[in-house]
Scaffold this motif. Sequence first.
Motif, PDB file in Angstrom:
ATOM      1  N   GLY A 672       0.831  -1.217   0.000  1.00  0.00           N
ATOM      2  CA  GLY A 672       0.000   0.000   0.000  1.00  0.00           C
ATOM      3  C   GLY A 672       0.855   1.252   0.000  1.00  0.00           C
ATOM      4  N   GLN A 673       1.882   1.241   0.834  1.00  0.00           N
ATOM      5  CA  GLN A 673       2.741   2.420   0.892  1.00  0.00           C
ATOM      6  C   GLN A 673       3.558   2.562  -0.390  1.00  0.00           C
ATOM      7  OE1 GLN A 673       4.434   2.507   4.778  1.00  0.00           O
ATOM      8  NE2 GLN A 673       4.552   4.728   4.805  1.00  0.00           N
ATOM      9  N   GLY A 674       3.982   1.424  -0.930  1.00  0.00           N
ATOM     10  CA  GLY A 674       4.725   1.454  -2.191  1.00  0.00           C
ATOM     11  C   GLY A 674       3.842   1.921  -3.333  1.00  0.00           C
ATOM     12  N   LEU A 675       2.592   1.486  -3.327  1.00  0.00           N
ATOM     13  CA  LEU A 675       1.644   1.933  -4.357  1.00  0.00           C
ATOM     14  C   LEU A 675       1.398   3.433  -4.215  1.00  0.00           C
ATOM     15  CD1 LEU A 675      -1.516   0.188  -5.631  1.00  0.00           C
ATOM     16  CD2 LEU A 675      -1.779   2.469  -4.674  1.00  0.00           C
ATOM     17  N   GLY A 676       1.323   3.888  -2.978  1.00  0.00           N
ATOM     18  CA  GLY A 676       1.162   5.327  -2.741  1.00  0.00           C
ATOM     19  C   GLY A 676       2.301   6.113  -3.366  1.00  0.00           C
ATOM     20  N   GLN A 677       3.530   5.647  -3.130  1.00  0.00           N
ATOM     21  CA  GLN A 677       4.672   6.360  -3.705  1.00  0.00           C
ATOM     22  C   GLN A 677       4.657   6.269  -5.223  1.00  0.00           C
ATOM     23  OE1 GLN A 677       8.743   5.297  -2.589  1.00  0.00           O
ATOM     24  NE2 GLN A 677       9.397   7.248  -3.469  1.00  0.00           N
ATOM     25  N   ALA A 678       4.310   5.109  -5.756  1.00  0.00           N
ATOM     26  CA  ALA A 678       4.377   4.899  -7.205  1.00  0.00           C
ATOM     27  C   ALA A 678       3.314   5.714  -7.943  1.00  0.00           C
ATOM     28  CB  ALA A 678       4.214   3.418  -7.528  1.00  0.00           C
ATOM     29  N   LEU A 679       2.124   5.799  -7.383  1.00  0.00           N
ATOM     30  CA  LEU A 679       1.008   6.366  -8.151  1.00  0.00           C
ATOM     31  C   LEU A 679       0.479   7.703  -7.625  1.00  0.00           C
ATOM     32  CD1 LEU A 679      -1.158   3.152  -8.782  1.00  0.00           C
ATOM     33  CD2 LEU A 679       0.621   4.136 -10.257  1.00  0.00           C
ATOM     34  N   LEU A 680       0.665   7.983  -6.349  1.00  0.00           N
ATOM     35  CA  LEU A 680      -0.104   9.085  -5.763  1.00  0.00           C
ATOM     36  C   LEU A 680       0.684  10.145  -5.007  1.00  0.00           C
ATOM     37  CD1 LEU A 680      -2.815   6.708  -4.283  1.00  0.00           C
ATOM     38  CD2 LEU A 680      -3.281   8.427  -6.038  1.00  0.00           C
ATOM     39  N   GLU A 681       1.633   9.722  -4.200  1.00  0.00           N
ATOM     40  CA  GLU A 681       2.164  10.630  -3.175  1.00  0.00           C
ATOM     41  C   GLU A 681       3.341  11.458  -3.655  1.00  0.00           C
ATOM     42  OE1 GLU A 681       2.745   8.849   0.739  1.00  0.00           O
ATOM     43  OE2 GLU A 681       1.554   7.156   0.095  1.00  0.00           O
ATOM     44  N   GLN A 682       3.367  12.693  -3.234  1.00  0.00           N
ATOM     45  CA  GLN A 682       4.519  13.549  -3.477  1.00  0.00           C
ATOM     46  C   GLN A 682       4.417  14.785  -2.591  1.00  0.00           C
ATOM     47  OE1 GLN A 682       7.483  14.043  -6.389  1.00  0.00           O
ATOM     48  NE2 GLN A 682       6.004  15.141  -7.626  1.00  0.00           N
ATOM     49  N   ALA A 683       5.440  14.996  -1.778  1.00  0.00           N
ATOM     50  CA  ALA A 683       5.490  16.222  -0.971  1.00  0.00           C
ATOM     51  C   ALA A 683       6.138  17.297  -1.833  1.00  0.00           C
ATOM     52  CB  ALA A 683       6.297  15.988   0.298  1.00  0.00           C
ATOM     53  N   ILE A 684       5.382  18.355  -2.098  1.00  0.00           N
ATOM     54  CA  ILE A 684       5.860  19.389  -3.019  1.00  0.00           C
ATOM     55  C   ILE A 684       6.018  20.723  -2.301  1.00  0.00           C
ATOM     56  CG2 ILE A 684       5.311  20.692  -5.124  1.00  0.00           C
ATOM     57  CD1 ILE A 684       3.608  18.270  -5.985  1.00  0.00           C
ATOM     58  N   TYR A 685       7.186  21.310  -2.440  1.00  0.00           N
ATOM     59  CA  TYR A 685       7.424  22.665  -1.945  1.00  0.00           C
ATOM     60  C   TYR A 685       7.432  23.622  -3.119  1.00  0.00           C
ATOM     61  CZ  TYR A 685       8.805  21.038   2.704  1.00  0.00           C
ATOM     62  OH  TYR A 685       8.800  20.487   3.961  1.00  0.00           O
ATOM     63  N   ASP A 686       6.808  24.758  -2.933  1.00  0.00           N
ATOM     64  CA  ASP A 686       6.847  25.785  -3.959  1.00  0.00           C
ATOM     65  C   ASP A 686       8.279  26.314  -4.065  1.00  0.00           C
ATOM     66  OD1 ASP A 686       5.175  27.722  -5.679  1.00  0.00           O
ATOM     67  OD2 ASP A 686       6.479  29.040  -4.508  1.00  0.00           O
ATOM     68  N   GLU A 687       8.785  26.373  -5.299  1.00  0.00           N
ATOM     69  CA  GLU A 687      10.194  26.751  -5.440  1.00  0.00           C
ATOM     70  C   GLU A 687      10.439  28.227  -5.153  1.00  0.00           C
ATOM     71  OE1 GLU A 687      12.682  25.250  -8.468  1.00  0.00           O
ATOM     72  OE2 GLU A 687      11.607  23.353  -8.627  1.00  0.00           O
ATOM     73  N   GLU A 688       9.437  29.058  -5.350  1.00  0.00           N
ATOM     74  CA  GLU A 688       9.590  30.486  -5.066  1.00  0.00           C
ATOM     75  C   GLU A 688       9.481  30.767  -3.571  1.00  0.00           C
ATOM     76  OE1 GLU A 688       9.777  33.648  -6.875  1.00  0.00           O
ATOM     77  OE2 GLU A 688      10.891  32.190  -8.102  1.00  0.00           O
ATOM     78  N   SER A 689       8.319  30.399  -3.012  1.00  0.00           N
ATOM     79  CA  SER A 689       8.024  30.795  -1.632  1.00  0.00           C
ATOM     80  C   SER A 689       8.540  29.796  -0.602  1.00  0.00           C
ATOM     81  CB  SER A 689       6.512  30.922  -1.456  1.00  0.00           C
ATOM     82  OG  SER A 689       5.907  29.644  -1.580  1.00  0.00           O
ATOM     83  N   GLY A 690       8.833  28.579  -1.049  1.00  0.00           N
ATOM     84  CA  GLY A 690       9.263  27.559  -0.100  1.00  0.00           C
ATOM     85  C   GLY A 690       8.133  27.007   0.750  1.00  0.00           C
ATOM     86  N   GLN A 691       6.879  27.331   0.415  1.00  0.00           N
ATOM     87  CA  GLN A 691       5.746  26.792   1.163  1.00  0.00           C
ATOM     88  C   GLN A 691       5.522  25.331   0.773  1.00  0.00           C
ATOM     89  OE1 GLN A 691       4.000  28.454   3.552  1.00  0.00           O
ATOM     90  NE2 GLN A 691       5.303  30.241   3.220  1.00  0.00           N
ATOM     91  N   LEU A 692       5.086  24.527   1.744  1.00  0.00           N
ATOM     92  CA  LEU A 692       4.705  23.154   1.447  1.00  0.00           C
ATOM     93  C   LEU A 692       3.322  23.193   0.801  1.00  0.00           C
ATOM     94  CD1 LEU A 692       5.290  20.087   1.698  1.00  0.00           C
ATOM     95  CD2 LEU A 692       4.086  20.157   3.881  1.00  0.00           C
ATOM     96  N   VAL A 693       3.270  22.871  -0.479  1.00  0.00           N
ATOM     97  CA  VAL A 693       2.013  22.973  -1.218  1.00  0.00           C
ATOM     98  C   VAL A 693       1.078  21.825  -0.845  1.00  0.00           C
ATOM     99  CG1 VAL A 693       1.011  23.144  -3.523  1.00  0.00           C
ATOM    100  CG2 VAL A 693       3.311  24.019  -3.107  1.00  0.00           C
ATOM    101  N   THR A 694       1.661  20.669  -0.570  1.00  0.00           N
ATOM    102  CA  THR A 694       0.858  19.489  -0.229  1.00  0.00           C
ATOM    103  C   THR A 694       0.754  19.363   1.286  1.00  0.00           C
ATOM    104  OG1 THR A 694       2.888  18.240  -0.412  1.00  0.00           O
ATOM    105  CG2 THR A 694       1.421  18.197  -2.319  1.00  0.00           C
ATOM    106  N   GLY A 695       0.180  20.373   1.898  1.00  0.00           N
ATOM    107  CA  GLY A 695       0.181  20.444   3.354  1.00  0.00           C
ATOM    108  C   GLY A 695      -1.067  19.904   4.019  1.00  0.00           C
ATOM    109  N   SER A 696      -1.935  19.259   3.260  1.00  0.00           N
ATOM    110  CA  SER A 696      -3.122  18.664   3.877  1.00  0.00           C
ATOM    111  C   SER A 696      -3.523  17.448   3.065  1.00  0.00           C
ATOM    112  CB  SER A 696      -4.278  19.667   3.901  1.00  0.00           C
ATOM    113  OG  SER A 696      -4.916  19.682   2.638  1.00  0.00           O
TER     114      SER A 696
END
Lengths: 775, 265
Positions: A672-696
Amino acid sequence: MSKVKIRDSVRRIEDLRFLTGTGNYIDDVVIGGEVVGVVVRSPYAHAKINGFDATDAEALDGVLAVITGAEWAAQNFGPIPTNSAVKENRDGTPISVPDRPCLASERVRYVGEAVAFVVAETLAIARQAVELVDVDYDPLPAVTHPVKALEPGAPQLHDAIEGNLCVDWELGDKDGTEKAFAAADRIITLELHNNRVTGAPIEPRGAVAYYDDASGTYTIYQSSQNIHANRNQMATILGIDKDNIHHVAPDVGGGFGAKNSVYPEPVITLYATKKVGRPVKWVNDRAESFLSDTHGRSQYSTVEMAVMNDGTFKGLRTTTIGEMGAYCGTVGAFTPTGGSARTQGGPYAFEAMYYSAKAGFTNTAPLDPYRGAGRPEGSFQIERIVELAARELDMDPVELRRKNLIPKDALPLVTSMGLDVDCGDFPTVFEKTLAMTDRAGYEARAAASQAQGKCRGFAIAPYLECTGGMPKEHAVISFDDDGSVSLAIGSHSTGMGHETSLPQILAAQLGIDIERIKFTQADTDATPLGGGHGGSRGMEMGGNAVLQTAGEVIEKGKAIAAHHFECSVDDVEFDDGAYIQPGSNNTMTMDNAINAAQDHSTLPDDLAPGCLDTGSTFERGIISIPNGCHAAEAEVDPETGAVQITGFWVVDDFGTIVNPMLADGQVMGGIGQGLGQALLEQAIYDEESGQLVTGSLIDYALPRAEDMPPMRLDYYEDSPTKKTPLGAKGAGEAGCCGAPPAIVNAVLDALKGHGVTHIEMPLTPEMVWQAVRDA
Amino acid sequence: MYEFNFQRPANSDAAIDAQANAEDGQYMAGGQTIIPVLKQRLAMPSDVIDLGAIEDLSGITIADGTVTIGAMTTHTDVATSGDVLGAIPALADLASMIGDPHVRNRGTIGGSIANNDPAADYPAAVLGLGATVHTNQRTIIADEFFTDLFETALDEGELITNVAFPVPDQAAYMKFPNPASRYAIAGVFVSRTGADVRVAVTGAATCVFRAAEMERALAGNFNPDAIEGIGVDGTDFNNDLHASAEYRTHLVSVMAKRAVAKALG
Ligand SMILES: Cc1cc2nc3c(=O)[nH]c(=O)nc-3n(C[C@H](O)[C@H](O)[C@H](O)COP(=O)(O)OP(=O)(O)OC[C@H]3O[C@@H](n4cnc5c(N)ncnc54)[C@H](O)[C@@H]3O)c2cc1C
């Protein structure tokens, strides 16, 4: 009452508590009279702090204290320690480790970094006070991309560290690899990204602590997966004796590595409780969990494979850029270096391999182990390059793998990466997996997909793993007058089921009813040391500690039986739950021996009641080598890019399987966790502001039940490791090693007709659709 | 959460009074949007007025070719209603795709359309079926109800009482869910009543809208082939982490064709 054996699927004892809502998680822990702590976190990715003004917050009714970074700095506490197994760069110089205070006072380096801590009578007051703490920031330019952070001209995070570089490292046979490359017919090259993810445990981190003035000792409950180490680290930071901290983890709702490190908040909670003279409870909310938990993975790699035209593998070279985040996590530089290097090449034979990596600092939350911590990255690299090689050589990917697997009779061997592979049978595991996948029915399934405008694909992905974590574990077995048996252990379940499987080992060894056993884990008063949970060590370390200690109990009990039999201790043997004297009719069950041990009148003169109570430390020699094979079938809708994994098959070699049902749970969770990484999950920070875009959870996509494929699992059990008495190889992280490459390669196989050769994870519908369109 | 007064009036009049007398009163239906907003301290109403005790705001009736759904009717009740399944199965189907069982057991049609989330499902059905929204003050036709991002024609304190859906000849909803939230990245509701065709699109733009060109093409020939090559102008579509405007534009076409095929059975 029931007798159990090793390899029984004993039902989870803890589930009655969990499923009826009577688990005791951190927010359930009530000391009495506690007040609430809430962290003030940096809204900036990078900023200079000019000062703090807590006047308004302190003036609010019900606020007991506002502890700012400035107050913290004045205490001269130590930095948060980091203990990387990789300590030197390739040139022998030490790696760069910046100081990280629990509360920042001069500069913040990621969004969510703690700058102050409010203590108030209620959560509502504390949250309101947080908004009133005025921190004067001067924003600075930020860098959130690990590759860009190492480029000239990038914003610099730490004054004393040039170029944001933490570590520059290598391992393996460089010359041999160059020779293999020179002699090869072809070089296959692939650049790939291992996406940044976060553990997102269902229970956020939190702690409850109080200070006892009279004894000068602290007690802290924490939702941690590593309480002994955390206790020692917290004591180091605060400059106090570790024995003055009693550290307990109640029920813990998931960790996945994110509850391994020592974090700022529990240390501040200890300080705060002493300061305000009341118990203090701090519990993160979900948003804080995303911002402040350690994240994992995040590697940009170039993988090169030297191969002959007939498909024979010759050499492997991997060059990686990893990411530290703003500071070093607890294992610091290890994950992108040693952690990722060890299992390079997977279960395939190579003449030589070479791995090199750099990792730098970025304005993001620190990265630390995340289920697998480097091995899934290595597994992904090798399986992707093998799949690509099959395409470029126009060979069947199954055949190409079969041809290059390390044969059984080549074991034991030590790889170019120094990994001691003692046992296993990779070809048998591979064929056994393939046999489960119903290859005969595949063409019909593919045709059915095609009739609906969809494409079907298949991939098989053998993996090679290794365990890790602290090499010592301690178990204590004691016997109480009421007939109960207590088992305490320093390893730690955050949901995996040790409350069942470890008593199962003890009950099986002693031949006693499992219901008699009272289980304690994760309490620094219960065991003098403990390695917690990490590196798939639960069964390998905890299981062996129980086995060893149970063996010592059995040995001690021989004196009681000998006294009863009126024979010499040397004449007593133990078999199937009872002491016997071969050649006589004398027998004494373990139950009777345990009862006899509680009573002076039934003991020999040199033994006293309680004589069977035993604590012992098991120490591992060399880490074990779990291995196995995953296979996946995927159905892709090329018109929308939607992917459904329609079948999943696994054979694992975890050596001795103590409880197959619990092992299945570990594998399924890992898939399940591997499938999450493969298909769905990604923690993304905005390159300009440095805000965590995927914060919820609205933006960070976790897998759900409907995403999971039907799974068939089996085990290869003919090769228990001789490295430890139990023979178990770790099971916890394996799922994450096999699933991502099996899934990604199955999707790419489905899109073969569209000419798609590579898509970066996660394979979201849009990424897949774009790849189809652009191919 | 900030502090607020909690009220639970027994009937609509009392609710409207309570709202009018509060400094900043907000109705609460299923709470599936308002509670998360309050918990994140993004709103600071003086009063939260729970509509949960008002019995005549929920329920489903069917008469004269119209299905009328009370504002407080939950998504689960719509998804499983025999009346809705019989008269407008596409509407029950849509309700069954909202969120998860917990959300469907609490969330209401009134709360969903009052909120007018650009990615919500119900607005597509309300607009795609040409429904009428009834409030304590007036009736508002679907084409005038959804005005902008999270904006509706409702006045301050105006209470939705029910939504009336005319029964179409054929209808269907296709949703491409957001991988994270499972709201719609693009959702298309199509209906045909005689020669009248409606195509309503949610998720793609800042507010639900009708795809006029597709409607014209389908009015002449209610068949997926009729809209082959007829897209929507996605210039102003949402462009975010989960989907580019370009991808949404593409998905609207695909979902529209699939919805027509589904409506044809
Ligand atoms: C996890 C999760 C997943 C979800 N997934 C989806 C999804 O896939 N698709 C989807 O469409 N939605 C989804 N939703 C939203 C959900 O379906 C609800 O419809 C929505 O939250 C609003 O309905 P509610 O009854 O909860 O309204 P509330 O949250 O109680 O109220 C929302 C707003 O409407 C106002 N309001 C409520 N009733 C009335 C009335 N009768 N008259 C005037 N104003 C009123 C309130 O004052 C408030 O401003 C999801 C929600 C959650 C929490």
